[in-house]
Scaffold this active site. Structure first.
Site, PDB file in Angstrom:
ATOM      1  N   HIS A  71      36.368  19.842 -13.855  1.00 31.48           N
ATOM      2  CA  HIS A  71      37.090  21.265 -13.822  1.00 31.48           C
ATOM      3  C   HIS A  71      36.440  22.174 -12.724  1.00 31.48           C
ATOM      4  CE1 HIS A  71      38.847  24.928 -15.281  1.00 31.48           C
ATOM      5  NE2 HIS A  71      39.405  24.537 -16.153  1.00 31.48           N
TER       6      HIS A  71
ATOM      7  N   HIS B  34      29.757  27.379 -21.470  1.00 30.28           N
ATOM      8  CA  HIS B  34      29.173  28.311 -20.264  1.00 30.28           C
ATOM      9  C   HIS B  34      28.304  29.275 -20.680  1.00 30.28           C
ATOM     10  CE1 HIS B  34      30.417  30.601 -16.581  1.00 30.28           C
ATOM     11  NE2 HIS B  34      29.449  29.900 -16.314  1.00 30.28           N
TER      12      HIS B  34
ATOM     13  N   GLU C 293      31.820  38.581 -18.653  1.00 32.12           N
ATOM     14  CA  GLU C 293      33.260  38.169 -18.561  1.00 32.12           C
ATOM     15  C   GLU C 293      34.103  39.140 -19.578  1.00 32.12           C
ATOM     16  OE1 GLU C 293      33.782  33.810 -18.921  1.00 32.12           O
ATOM     17  OE2 GLU C 293      32.188  33.615 -17.462  1.00 32.12           O
TER      18      GLU C 293
ATOM     19  N   HIS D  18      32.265  38.373 -23.201  1.00 31.65           N
ATOM     20  CA  HIS D  18      31.485  37.273 -23.272  1.00 31.65           C
ATOM     21  C   HIS D  18      30.342  37.824 -22.174  1.00 31.65           C
ATOM     22  CE1 HIS D  18      34.459  34.293 -24.720  1.00 31.65           C
ATOM     23  NE2 HIS D  18      33.672  34.979 -25.811  1.00 31.65           N
TER      24      HIS D  18
ATOM     25  N   HIS E 267      29.363  30.760 -24.526  1.00 26.14           N
ATOM     26  CA  HIS E 267      30.811  30.701 -24.865  1.00 26.14           C
ATOM     27  C   HIS E 267      31.728  29.579 -24.709  1.00 26.14           C
ATOM     28  CE1 HIS E 267      30.555  32.581 -20.875  1.00 26.14           C
ATOM     29  NE2 HIS E 267      31.748  32.143 -20.761  1.00 26.14           N
TER      30      HIS E 267
END
Length: 427
Positions: A281, A324, A330, A353, A359
């Site tokens: 990803h 992450h 974020e 976050h 998270h």
């Protein structure tokens, strides 16, 4: 360049002794005069009256808008808010865009032009005979429900669902609506938004410059006088405070303009999405629509990132966003539908976050994505976005005491049980 009357733009110069139609020439500078030419922002406006025609500014109550963080709270917890209920239209609850702005978080200082703020708005009436300008920075507005018909000095722009608008520092505007409306705002105290560099992607892709739309000159020559007093309210956000003035005319009297400093809008459906076609990803930065650079190269005061409908074809890959911890902070919102990494994240809601706060996908999403058949799949169930900033954000009291703050958000990860078995060899 655009003109609402033929010949309203001066030919060959910016500031003639007498402008066509008896107009006033006025320059609006969005950067210092001496900025390098490729980053210099300014426009020339040709208007019926100069902007200086207004009454004295007087300080007014800030409402729910905050720009001082001395009473705000730093909180490393994962946080999520459910959507705020729409304001029901009645004679006693009538709220316009500015009155309905609620600051959630921020940092820095608009006086020193450093930092940012994040707001949400919830309104049910138009700004009639009322305009707003923000001397503190640029607004990036992301509607979630309800189209915004925004009248600016430069002309008119209609912002529909899945569209955004950037209104740079100092430009007057009014927000008109035809239904109760909600959405999100990023306020940038420093610099301006720009397209991200494409690097090895090449010269095309992500948000293309040709798809950004700018207003055409559209003026009104309208007196706003009652008992010899001006009745057009002008609210100016300046140094974190709100100030009020009045005009005897509409401020939307620009007959022509040219330059590169103006509002603009963009349809997020036109974003050319990039993704892996082999495995793994990619970082979410591959979905950056606009960025605002900091003094540290490659690090943004704000990256505006979207998670749009897209094909996912990666082989042998956990396809949702991975777990992450990030040096960036974020703040996420949902424009419509659902998010592919978490259940319960609803349109009109938000999550935060913060820097280095863990998270990632909730338990059910992890189980599903770890065991599903990896066929090519088009995800088209929703449109989420992220304001990603290099700053740590302090939370306002109204954000932390909001009834929409989910008290048990952390429980969404309860299903992430231990799966380790050291006796089973992976190959």
């Amino acid at each position: 360049a655009t003109e609402a009357l033929p010949g309203a733009l001066p030919v060959g110069q910016n500031n003639p002794q007498k402008c066509p139609y008896g107009l006033y020439a006025e320059q609006l500078s969005g950067t210092a005069f001496t900025k390098p030419r490729h980053t210099n922002k300014r426009s020339w406006l040709y208007r019926i009256r100069p902007s200086v025609l207004h009454t004295k500014f007087n300080k007014i109550d800030n409402g729910m808008i905050c720009s001082s963080w001395s009473d705000a709270t730093i909180d490393p917890n994962q946080l999520r808010w459910a959507p705020e209920p729409f304001i029901q239209t009645s004679s006693t609850s009538s709220i316009d865009f500015i009155q309905g702005m609620k600051t959630m978080a921020g940092c820095g200082d608009p006086i020193s032009k450093s930092g940012c703020a994040i707001h949400m708005y919830n309104c049910n009436k138009s700004m009639n005979n009322k305009c707003f300008s923000n001397a503190d920075g640029d607004f990036l507005i992301v509607p979630e429900t309800g189209s915004l018909n925004i009248q600016t000095e430069f002309g008119l722009l209609e912002i529909k669902n899945s569209e955004i608008i950037v209104i740079p520092r100092g430009i007057k505007f009014s927000v008109n609506i035809n239904q109760p409306s909600r959405g999100y705002i990023f306020e940038l105290y420093e610099g301006h938004f720009e397209l991200p560099g494409l690097g090895p992607i090449g010269s095309n892709g992500l948000a293309n410059a040709r798809d950004f739309l700018y207003p055409k000159a559209n003026f009104e020559d309208r007196e706003c006088i009652e008992n010899d007093n001006g009745i057009f309210q002008y609210i100016n956000k300046f140094g974190g405070e709100l100030f009020e003035s009045y005009l005897k005319h509409s401020p939307y009297d620009v007959v022509a303009w040219h330059g590169n400093y103006s509002p603009y809008k963009y349809d997020l459906n036109l974003f050319t999405c990039m993704n892996s076609v082999t495995f793994d990803h990619p970082d979410p930065s591959i979905y950056t629509v606009l960025t605002a650079a900091s003094s540290d190269p490659g690090t943004a005061i704000c990256d505006f990132v979207i998670f749009p409908p897209r094909w996912m074809v990666m082989e042998n890959t956990f396809r949702p966003p991975w777990y992450h911890r990030n040096t960036m902070t974020e703040f996420m919102g949902m424009i419509y539908g659902k998010y592919d990494a978490k259940e319960g994240f609803m349109a009109g809601g938000a999550s935060l976050h913060s820097c280095m706060t863990p998270h990632g996908p909730d338990g059910p999403t992890f189980e599903k994505a770890s065991n599903e058949d990896l066929k090519p799949v088009k995800f088209d169930a929703g449109l989420a976005f992220m304001f990603e900033t290099s700053s740590m954000l302090k939370l306002t009291k109204q954000a932390l005491e909001s009834p929409q703050l989910e008290k048990d958000y952390l429980k969404c990860w309860d299903g992430c049980d231990k799966k380790f078995n050291g006796s089973i060899k992976p190959f």
